[in-house]
Design a protein around this motif. Structure first.
Motif, PDB file in Angstrom:
ATOM      1  N   GLU A 127      44.324  49.153  14.147  1.00 48.89           N
ATOM      2  CA  GLU A 127      45.746  49.434  13.982  1.00 48.89           C
ATOM      3  C   GLU A 127      46.591  48.219  14.353  1.00 48.89           C
ATOM      4  O   GLU A 127      46.137  47.336  15.076  1.00 48.89           O
ATOM      5  N   GLU A 128      47.837  48.205  13.864  1.00 47.09           N
ATOM      6  CA  GLU A 128      48.747  47.129  14.269  1.00 47.09           C
ATOM      7  C   GLU A 128      49.082  47.296  15.740  1.00 47.09           C
ATOM      8  O   GLU A 128      49.073  48.392  16.282  1.00 47.09           O
ATOM      9  N   LYS A 129      49.343  46.164  16.376  1.00 42.28           N
ATOM     10  CA  LYS A 129      49.629  46.206  17.807  1.00 42.28           C
ATOM     11  C   LYS A 129      50.419  44.976  18.205  1.00 42.28           C
ATOM     12  O   LYS A 129      50.480  43.995  17.478  1.00 42.28           O
ATOM     13  N   LYS A 130      51.030  45.058  19.368  1.00 49.44           N
ATOM     14  CA  LYS A 130      51.725  43.917  19.948  1.00 49.44           C
ATOM     15  C   LYS A 130      50.822  43.300  21.002  1.00 49.44           C
ATOM     16  O   LYS A 130      50.175  44.008  21.766  1.00 49.44           O
ATOM     17  N   VAL A 131      50.793  41.971  21.027  1.00 51.88           N
ATOM     18  CA  VAL A 131      49.999  41.246  22.012  1.00 51.88           C
ATOM     19  C   VAL A 131      50.863  40.176  22.653  1.00 51.88           C
ATOM     20  O   VAL A 131      51.749  39.609  22.001  1.00 51.88           O
TER      21      VAL A 131
ATOM     22  N   GLN B 130      53.586  40.547  17.085  1.00 49.23           N
ATOM     23  CA  GLN B 130      53.086  41.694  16.339  1.00 49.23           C
ATOM     24  C   GLN B 130      51.838  41.271  15.567  1.00 49.23           C
ATOM     25  O   GLN B 130      51.854  40.288  14.845  1.00 49.23           O
ATOM     26  N   ARG B 131      50.749  41.999  15.730  1.00 45.82           N
ATOM     27  CA  ARG B 131      49.543  41.784  14.925  1.00 45.82           C
ATOM     28  C   ARG B 131      49.468  42.894  13.893  1.00 45.82           C
ATOM     29  O   ARG B 131      49.584  44.071  14.232  1.00 45.82           O
TER      30      ARG B 131
ATOM     31  N   GLU C  27      57.178  44.511  27.435  1.00 51.54           N
ATOM     32  CA  GLU C  27      57.090  45.867  26.893  1.00 51.54           C
ATOM     33  C   GLU C  27      58.343  46.210  26.081  1.00 51.54           C
ATOM     34  O   GLU C  27      58.267  46.877  25.050  1.00 51.54           O
TER      35      GLU C  27
ATOM     36  N   ALA D 242      47.911  45.442  10.990  1.00 51.68           N
ATOM     37  CA  ALA D 242      46.689  46.251  10.874  1.00 51.68           C
ATOM     38  C   ALA D 242      45.691  45.485  10.010  1.00 51.68           C
ATOM     39  O   ALA D 242      46.070  44.743   9.099  1.00 51.68           O
TER      40      ALA D 242
END
Length: 94
Positions: free
Chosen positions: A73-77, A55-56, A38, A58
Motif C-alpha cells: 500500500e501507499e505510505k508516508k516515510v 509519500q511512497r 505525523e 502503492a
C-alpha cells in the motif's frame, strides 16, 4: 548511539542537570519531531539536517520467502537530508 547512550552522554557533559530532567528533555524533543512529521510538517535543525515526510506510491512487491507477488500500500516515510555543517564534520580529513 541509542537513546539511553545519548542521555548518559548528556548527563556526563552537563553534570549540573539531573538525569531525570535530561531524559524528559530528550523524550520531549523526539516526540515533537515525530508529531511534526505525523502532521506532514518539515522539521529543520540548522547545522544538522532536515526531516521531511515523503509519500511512497502503492506498488507490487515480492515476499522474499515464497517469491509470490504482494500488494504494498501507499505510505508516508520519513526522509532525512543532511545539513552542510554535519556533512563537513563527517567528511573532514584528519
Amino acid at each position: 548511539m541509542t537513546k539511553s547512550e545519548l542521555i548518559a552522554a548528556l548527563s556526563a557533559k552537563y553534570p549540573h542537570l539531573l538525569m531525570h530532567d535530561i531524559e524528559k528533555i530528550v523524550f520531549i524533543i523526539f516526540d515533537e519531531i515525530s508529531s511534526a512529521l505525523e502532521r506532514g510538517d518539515r522539521v529543520e535543525l540548522r547545522g544538522f539536517g532536515t526531516f521531511i515526510p515523503r509519500q511512497r506510491e502503492a506498488r507490487r512487491g515480492r515476499n522474499p520467502k515464497t517469491g509470490t507477488a504482494v500488494a504494498v500500500e501507499e505510505k508516508k516515510v520519513p526522509f532525512f537530508k543532511m545539513g552542510k555543517e554535519l556533512r563537513e564534520r563527517i567528511n573532514k580529513t584528519k
